[in-house]
Write a protein that holds these residues in place. Sequence first.
Motif, PDB file in Angstrom:
ATOM      1  N   GLY A 283      42.843  34.609  44.414  1.00 56.22           N
ATOM      2  CA  GLY A 283      41.427  34.372  44.206  1.00 56.22           C
ATOM      3  C   GLY A 283      40.772  35.391  43.294  1.00 56.22           C
ATOM      4  N   ASP A 284      41.133  36.671  43.435  1.00 62.16           N
ATOM      5  CA  ASP A 284      40.474  37.693  42.618  1.00 62.16           C
ATOM      6  C   ASP A 284      40.953  37.671  41.178  1.00 62.16           C
ATOM      7  OD1 ASP A 284      43.010  38.724  42.959  1.00 62.16           O
ATOM      8  OD2 ASP A 284      42.342  40.768  43.364  1.00 62.16           O
ATOM      9  N   ARG A 285      42.044  36.944  40.885  1.00 61.07           N
ATOM     10  CA  ARG A 285      42.466  36.776  39.497  1.00 61.07           C
ATOM     11  C   ARG A 285      41.552  35.775  38.782  1.00 61.07           C
ATOM     12  NH1 ARG A 285      44.457  41.012  38.175  1.00 61.07           N
ATOM     13  NH2 ARG A 285      43.013  41.495  39.850  1.00 61.07           N
TER      14      ARG A 285
ATOM     15  N   SER B  91      43.539  43.441  34.502  1.00 58.38           N
ATOM     16  CA  SER B  91      42.191  43.953  34.236  1.00 58.38           C
ATOM     17  C   SER B  91      42.068  44.751  32.951  1.00 58.38           C
ATOM     18  CB  SER B  91      41.721  44.822  35.418  1.00 58.38           C
ATOM     19  OG  SER B  91      41.641  44.043  36.584  1.00 58.38           O
ATOM     20  N   THR B  92      43.142  45.435  32.536  1.00 63.37           N
ATOM     21  CA  THR B  92      43.022  46.334  31.390  1.00 63.37           C
ATOM     22  C   THR B  92      44.180  46.153  30.436  1.00 63.37           C
ATOM     23  OG1 THR B  92      44.259  48.135  32.443  1.00 63.37           O
ATOM     24  CG2 THR B  92      41.888  48.050  32.857  1.00 63.37           C
TER      25      THR B  92
ATOM     26  N   ALA C 240      44.195  39.998  29.376  1.00 55.09           N
ATOM     27  CA  ALA C 240      43.955  41.376  29.806  1.00 55.09           C
ATOM     28  C   ALA C 240      42.483  41.688  29.594  1.00 55.09           C
ATOM     29  CB  ALA C 240      44.831  42.358  29.025  1.00 55.09           C
ATOM     30  N   GLU C 241      41.666  41.371  30.598  1.00 53.58           N
ATOM     31  CA  GLU C 241      40.241  41.669  30.532  1.00 53.58           C
ATOM     32  C   GLU C 241      39.662  41.684  31.940  1.00 53.58           C
ATOM     33  OE1 GLU C 241      38.478  38.639  28.109  1.00 53.58           O
ATOM     34  OE2 GLU C 241      38.707  37.064  29.618  1.00 53.58           O
ATOM     35  N   SER C 242      38.600  42.440  32.097  1.00 55.74           N
ATOM     36  CA  SER C 242      37.958  42.558  33.405  1.00 55.74           C
ATOM     37  C   SER C 242      37.284  41.248  33.780  1.00 55.74           C
ATOM     38  CB  SER C 242      36.925  43.689  33.379  1.00 55.74           C
ATOM     39  OG  SER C 242      36.178  43.709  34.575  1.00 55.74           O
TER      40      SER C 242
ATOM     41  N   TYR D 120      39.053  34.368  28.968  1.00 55.24           N
ATOM     42  CA  TYR D 120      39.053  33.513  30.154  1.00 55.24           C
ATOM     43  C   TYR D 120      38.295  32.212  29.878  1.00 55.24           C
ATOM     44  CZ  TYR D 120      37.299  31.703  34.593  1.00 55.24           C
ATOM     45  OH  TYR D 120      36.938  30.872  35.620  1.00 55.24           O
ATOM     46  N   HIS D 121      37.097  32.331  29.305  1.00 60.28           N
ATOM     47  CA  HIS D 121      36.300  31.142  29.022  1.00 60.28           C
ATOM     48  C   HIS D 121      36.979  30.253  27.979  1.00 60.28           C
ATOM     49  CE1 HIS D 121      33.011  32.216  31.583  1.00 60.28           C
ATOM     50  NE2 HIS D 121      32.817  33.366  30.978  1.00 60.28           N
TER      51      HIS D 121
END
Length: 543
Positions: free
Chosen positions: A92-94, A25-26, A60-62, A72-73
């Motif tokens: 799943g939450d990743r 996340s960070t 490393a990003e929310s 991510y995209h």
Amino acid sequence: MMKSRITDSEWMGTSNEAIAILRVSTKRQEDGISHTVQAEQTQEWIDKHNLKMVKTFRIAESAKDSDNRTKYHQAIEWALKNKVRHILFYMGDREARNLTDNEQNEKLVLQDRIVIHYVRDCKILHKNSPESDFTARDYQAVGNKDFSRRLRVKVNDAMRRKAEDGWFPNNHAPLGYVHEYLKNADGRNRKRGTIIARDPNEQNIRLVNREFELCAQGYSVVAIRQQIIDEGYLPPSSVKKYSKHGIEGRLKSKFYRGLFDWQGVEYKGKHELIIPKAILDVVNARFGHKKIRRRETEEKGIFSGGWIRCGHAECGMQVVCEHTKKKIKGTGQQKEFRYYRCSNSRGVHKSMRGMYIDEEDLVQKFEPALDMISISEQRAKEIADALNEADLLARKAIELELAEYGKALQALQDRRSKLIDLKLDSGISPADYNFKMKQIDADMAHYMKLQENAQYKITDAWKVTAEIVLELAKEAKDLWKVGSLAEKLEILKQLCWNPILEGATLRYDLRKPFATIAKMNESDDWRPLRDSNSCLLRERELS
């Protein structure tokens, strides 16, 4: 890792090429244990299912806001462009903590463009997966989004409380200051909680003081920069980064005057002032340091944030709000009206005639969504009972697996004991002993890992996401009646997605799993079918 019961022929397709998206996340977590753990288990999954890893994306990003997930995209687009079919996530939450990416990936799966693997959960989502698998994923997405929302509220509350206590909550301290950890009773640094303290590097404090001194003497910002460089306050490597904009920002900053702003509110800080008051007074007089008066503006309108878009095929621009005041004939009073229309930024619409809709009318057009998902206490109880029944069956299946793993471990332990006895009796060579002992230890480690993963599946975490959805379905209409416009908008964003305005006609879709609840309301034949797959049974909450 728990054995997958899905056959490769169901999802492999014509290519075994895969990418892994390993997300934390960070930036603080970057290169930490989280990426390492994800990579190790992902590689095990790759080896087990005969996939070919072509690229790994370490991100490393929310994941809470789709608009801000640049890396991510880029990873997803790279996979689509290169026709890489299999995309691996640790859990799943990743993948996502927002519903937008959840819906977009489902479309890609149903188009058979991608297959999603959840390594830690032993799950594969493909075009021919049962609908209940997609529903379970929707519940998880709602829970992940709710977690992000609650975490944001907690962090904001904590930061505001810190500001109210007089301590600057921002992670970056201005030049001349540092974040200092609070101490516990033993004199050690606490893991959490810092205050703003004077920088132990006195060179930084002298630099800031010299900037203020030169300003008080009448130097311009450009001249201050050159003088600081000439006087040797900076090492040669820092000269290029030393900007006049940074100097001007410090000279005007409230922080060096004992104040700071946080979320639009000014607070008095408890940090030590490092600039002498006499110099500050001169600089203040020069810059005319005054409080900025804030002009109050009228409320923009709850749908003015770009959530609704124009439905014209060649337009698709944001719907905007227009304010107008009219005099009421009976009372003579002025009343404000808010109308929404397409912004027409692309000039597609030659005329805006018939394309205006009043805010109250627009709000009412969303109300059918509440009726569609509204369920009674009895129906909610029936759903909960069905979920609990499925959970009970799944637990029994997993307990049988645990028993089998226990038997296998006991048999290996017996073999280990016999091998030790054989060595003590000199009935085996040291080389053969070491070889067989390594085999037994490897097998034991394998079954212990299977046992651990099976135990991990026996959890009540799924109930949290189901309860969130069911509570909103039961209470949405009551909340709607008493809620403010802002609260109504929050409810709508949880229920609906892709709202489209075509002239004065509104269209929208229900988010899953609320769309599933709406279908259930149309028929009593909604209970999920039983499944023999213990890995999937607990996840098939609603078919």
